[in-house]
Design a protein around this motif. Sequence first.
Motif, PDB file in Angstrom:
ATOM      1  N   TYR A   1      -3.172 -41.465 -48.281  1.00 53.31           N
ATOM      2  CA  TYR A   1      -3.296 -40.400 -49.278  1.00 53.31           C
ATOM      3  C   TYR A   1      -2.635 -39.120 -48.775  1.00 53.31           C
ATOM      4  N   PRO A   2      -2.124 -38.296 -49.688  1.00 47.98           N
ATOM      5  CA  PRO A   2      -1.439 -37.062 -49.279  1.00 47.98           C
ATOM      6  C   PRO A   2      -2.364 -36.174 -48.448  1.00 47.98           C
ATOM      7  N   ARG A   3      -1.771 -35.421 -47.510  1.00 47.61           N
ATOM      8  CA  ARG A   3      -2.519 -34.459 -46.722  1.00 47.61           C
ATOM      9  C   ARG A   3      -1.965 -33.061 -46.943  1.00 47.61           C
ATOM     10  N   HIS A   4      -2.775 -32.075 -46.648  1.00 52.08           N
ATOM     11  CA  HIS A   4      -2.372 -30.681 -46.780  1.00 52.08           C
ATOM     12  C   HIS A   4      -1.134 -30.435 -45.920  1.00 52.08           C
ATOM     13  N   PRO A   5      -0.158 -29.658 -46.412  1.00 53.21           N
ATOM     14  CA  PRO A   5       1.064 -29.418 -45.627  1.00 53.21           C
ATOM     15  C   PRO A   5       0.801 -28.745 -44.282  1.00 53.21           C
ATOM     16  N   CYS A   6      -0.350 -28.074 -44.132  1.00 56.96           N
ATOM     17  CA  CYS A   6      -0.682 -27.430 -42.860  1.00 56.96           C
ATOM     18  C   CYS A   6      -1.695 -28.241 -42.049  1.00 56.96           C
ATOM     19  N   ALA A   7      -1.915 -29.490 -42.436  1.00 57.21           N
ATOM     20  CA  ALA A   7      -2.825 -30.345 -41.667  1.00 57.21           C
ATOM     21  C   ALA A   7      -2.178 -30.688 -40.325  1.00 57.21           C
ATOM     22  N   HIS A   8      -2.921 -30.499 -39.242  1.00 58.63           N
ATOM     23  CA  HIS A   8      -2.406 -30.812 -37.912  1.00 58.63           C
ATOM     24  C   HIS A   8      -2.354 -32.328 -37.722  1.00 58.63           C
ATOM     25  N   ARG A   9      -1.451 -32.761 -36.874  1.00 50.81           N
ATOM     26  CA  ARG A   9      -1.290 -34.212 -36.668  1.00 50.81           C
ATOM     27  C   ARG A   9      -2.569 -34.862 -36.125  1.00 50.81           C
ATOM     28  N   ASN A  10      -3.394 -34.080 -35.415  1.00 51.40           N
ATOM     29  CA  ASN A  10      -4.658 -34.617 -34.895  1.00 51.40           C
ATOM     30  C   ASN A  10      -5.850 -34.238 -35.763  1.00 51.40           C
ATOM     31  N   GLY A  11      -5.566 -33.557 -36.871  1.00 53.53           N
ATOM     32  CA  GLY A  11      -6.628 -33.141 -37.770  1.00 53.53           C
ATOM     33  C   GLY A  11      -6.878 -31.649 -37.701  1.00 53.53           C
ATOM     34  N   GLY A  12      -7.471 -31.112 -38.753  1.00 57.48           N
ATOM     35  CA  GLY A  12      -7.742 -29.687 -38.821  1.00 57.48           C
ATOM     36  C   GLY A  12      -6.596 -28.917 -39.449  1.00 57.48           C
ATOM     37  N   TYR A  13      -6.866 -27.653 -39.773  1.00 57.47           N
ATOM     38  CA  TYR A  13      -5.862 -26.795 -40.401  1.00 57.47           C
ATOM     39  C   TYR A  13      -5.072 -26.071 -39.314  1.00 57.47           C
ATOM     40  N   HIS A  14      -3.743 -26.263 -39.310  1.00 61.83           N
ATOM     41  CA  HIS A  14      -2.857 -25.676 -38.304  1.00 61.83           C
ATOM     42  C   HIS A  14      -2.518 -24.243 -38.722  1.00 61.83           C
ATOM     43  N   MET A  15      -3.220 -23.271 -38.135  1.00 58.82           N
ATOM     44  CA  MET A  15      -3.113 -21.889 -38.581  1.00 58.82           C
ATOM     45  C   MET A  15      -1.810 -21.221 -38.178  1.00 58.82           C
ATOM     46  N   ASN A  16      -1.309 -21.492 -36.983  1.00 56.84           N
ATOM     47  CA  ASN A  16      -0.093 -20.811 -36.519  1.00 56.84           C
ATOM     48  C   ASN A  16       1.146 -21.680 -36.660  1.00 56.84           C
ATOM     49  N   LEU A  17       1.190 -22.424 -37.740  1.00 62.04           N
ATOM     50  CA  LEU A  17       2.373 -23.228 -38.039  1.00 62.04           C
ATOM     51  C   LEU A  17       3.559 -22.323 -38.346  1.00 62.04           C
ATOM     52  N   ASP A  18       3.276 -21.150 -38.930  1.00 57.47           N
ATOM     53  CA  ASP A  18       4.323 -20.174 -39.239  1.00 57.47           C
ATOM     54  C   ASP A  18       4.539 -19.235 -38.059  1.00 57.47           C
ATOM     55  N   ASP A  19       5.593 -18.436 -38.148  1.00 56.61           N
ATOM     56  CA  ASP A  19       5.951 -17.491 -37.092  1.00 56.61           C
ATOM     57  C   ASP A  19       4.860 -16.430 -36.914  1.00 56.61           C
ATOM     58  N   GLU A  20       4.592 -16.057 -35.649  1.00 59.67           N
ATOM     59  CA  GLU A  20       3.540 -15.081 -35.363  1.00 59.67           C
ATOM     60  C   GLU A  20       4.063 -13.896 -34.551  1.00 59.67           C
ATOM     61  N   THR A  21       5.274 -13.484 -34.792  1.00 56.80           N
ATOM     62  CA  THR A  21       5.873 -12.392 -34.028  1.00 56.80           C
ATOM     63  C   THR A  21       5.049 -11.120 -34.125  1.00 56.80           C
ATOM     64  N   LYS A  22       4.555 -10.810 -35.334  1.00 57.32           N
ATOM     65  CA  LYS A  22       3.777  -9.585 -35.525  1.00 57.32           C
ATOM     66  C   LYS A  22       2.479  -9.620 -34.736  1.00 57.32           C
ATOM     67  N   LEU A  23       1.819 -10.767 -34.737  1.00 59.33           N
ATOM     68  CA  LEU A  23       0.563 -10.885 -34.013  1.00 59.33           C
ATOM     69  C   LEU A  23       0.781 -10.668 -32.525  1.00 59.33           C
ATOM     70  N   LYS A  24       1.816 -11.272 -31.956  1.00 54.64           N
ATOM     71  CA  LYS A  24       2.074 -11.156 -30.529  1.00 54.64           C
ATOM     72  C   LYS A  24       2.364  -9.712 -30.120  1.00 54.64           C
ATOM     73  N   SER A  25       2.929  -8.931 -31.048  1.00 56.56           N
ATOM     74  CA  SER A  25       3.306  -7.556 -30.718  1.00 56.56           C
ATOM     75  C   SER A  25       2.105  -6.626 -30.575  1.00 56.56           C
ATOM     76  N   ILE A  26       0.968  -6.978 -31.155  1.00 55.68           N
ATOM     77  CA  ILE A  26      -0.186  -6.073 -31.107  1.00 55.68           C
ATOM     78  C   ILE A  26      -1.419  -6.738 -30.494  1.00 55.68           C
ATOM     79  N   ILE A  27      -1.234  -7.916 -29.907  1.00 57.53           N
ATOM     80  CA  ILE A  27      -2.378  -8.659 -29.393  1.00 57.53           C
ATOM     81  C   ILE A  27      -3.121  -7.888 -28.304  1.00 57.53           C
ATOM     82  N   GLY A  28      -2.394  -7.077 -27.544  1.00 55.32           N
ATOM     83  CA  GLY A  28      -3.014  -6.305 -26.468  1.00 55.32           C
ATOM     84  C   GLY A  28      -4.077  -5.347 -26.977  1.00 55.32           C
ATOM     85  N   SER A  29      -3.736  -4.607 -28.037  1.00 55.54           N
ATOM     86  CA  SER A  29      -4.691  -3.629 -28.569  1.00 55.54           C
ATOM     87  C   SER A  29      -5.900  -4.324 -29.196  1.00 55.54           C
ATOM     88  N   VAL A  30      -5.682  -5.485 -29.806  1.00 57.92           N
ATOM     89  CA  VAL A  30      -6.788  -6.235 -30.401  1.00 57.92           C
ATOM     90  C   VAL A  30      -7.730  -6.742 -29.316  1.00 57.92           C
TER      91      VAL A  30
END
Length: 372
Positions: free
Chosen positions: A13-42
């Motif tokens: 059966y079809p799976r969600h396009p962001c489903a990880h190969r081992n299961g679960g929702y793959h959150m950082n499938l897309d680019d995360e350049t912005k997150l990496k730039s401010i991770i220190g302050s967070v």
Amino acid sequence: MNQGQRFDKTRQYPRHPCAHRNGGYHMNLDDETKLKSIIGSVMKQIGSKMAKGDFNLATISKPIVLTHPLSSIECLCFDYYYHEYLNIAATTYDPLKRMQLVATASIASIHKTQSILKTSAPIDCVIGETCQKMHKDGSQFYAEFIKTDPPTALFQIYGPNNQWKITGVDEVHAEISPTFTVIQGKNPRAKSLKFNDGKEYIIQVPNMIIEGVLVGDRILNFQGSYKIICPKDKLQAIITFSYKYVGKVSKLKNKLTFWSQNEQILSDLVNVQINKLISMDEDDDDDEQVFTLSSGSGSWLSYIQFDDEVLWRIDDQFSPWFEPKHLIPSDSTFRLDRKYMLLNQNDLAQESRNQIEEQDGKDQKLRKQKKK
């Protein structure tokens, strides 16, 4: 909607396009350049809270680059994105079929908020902020943010012609591990679903977990189990997730007989048992005497079937919620930071958010002073 479709165990059966190969929702499938730039302050903010013994991430102010232009209370309507199953449930008087439909609506919807937010967090609301949505079938959604610590909102959803009504309290608890690798989220408040024939369903909220917060694949899963109970019909649905988290290492512990020991288990599988309660001790779940009327299975990222009938698939098309023409001034859609975010003017959005949070802080101080 796939009611009446025969379940085929040999079919993929079809799976969600962001489903990880081992299961679960793959959150950082897309680019995360912005997150990496401010991770220190967070991390600095998180470390400061943890030093004070506060591990609840939900109370941390989030920068614009980490947020989606949807408020946290707007996202509540996605918890019943597939509410059209409830419309069908309202027209059936078969208790077992109704419970199957209620469970399907609940399980199918748990991926929807993350599918829209992706790697982002929603906008943190201020006390008194509201949200109103409508659906083409006549359903209506209302929510109001009432407390900041822990973040808490009240919400109501009315089905078409008042066939059903959902009321609930969304109380957000999100804790990060000392190693900053795992976030666990929960809402201890169950929802109430009432149909116009007077029957009520108490629906618990499943616990969420995110692994790989800083390094590697960031995967969202749901763990443990949750219940849906109809006291009048003495029916109980127990929804169990295949994912298990143990200590510092996540692994799928296959202790349940309904998953084969020999097959590789995806972490987003679900098993559903609908039981008839023969006797029930309200203070001790172990004293419940039950017998199983129906079994279901599937994945919250793929499909749900009961007794070899497929009720939902991830590729089913459903109509979204939308804003009505007339909204009160406190609605989330009027937030200035949100408007700037939609225009991709992040600097102005951040400036506006700082002003909103500063004013909210002053208002909270005034409320505390009046209570003394």
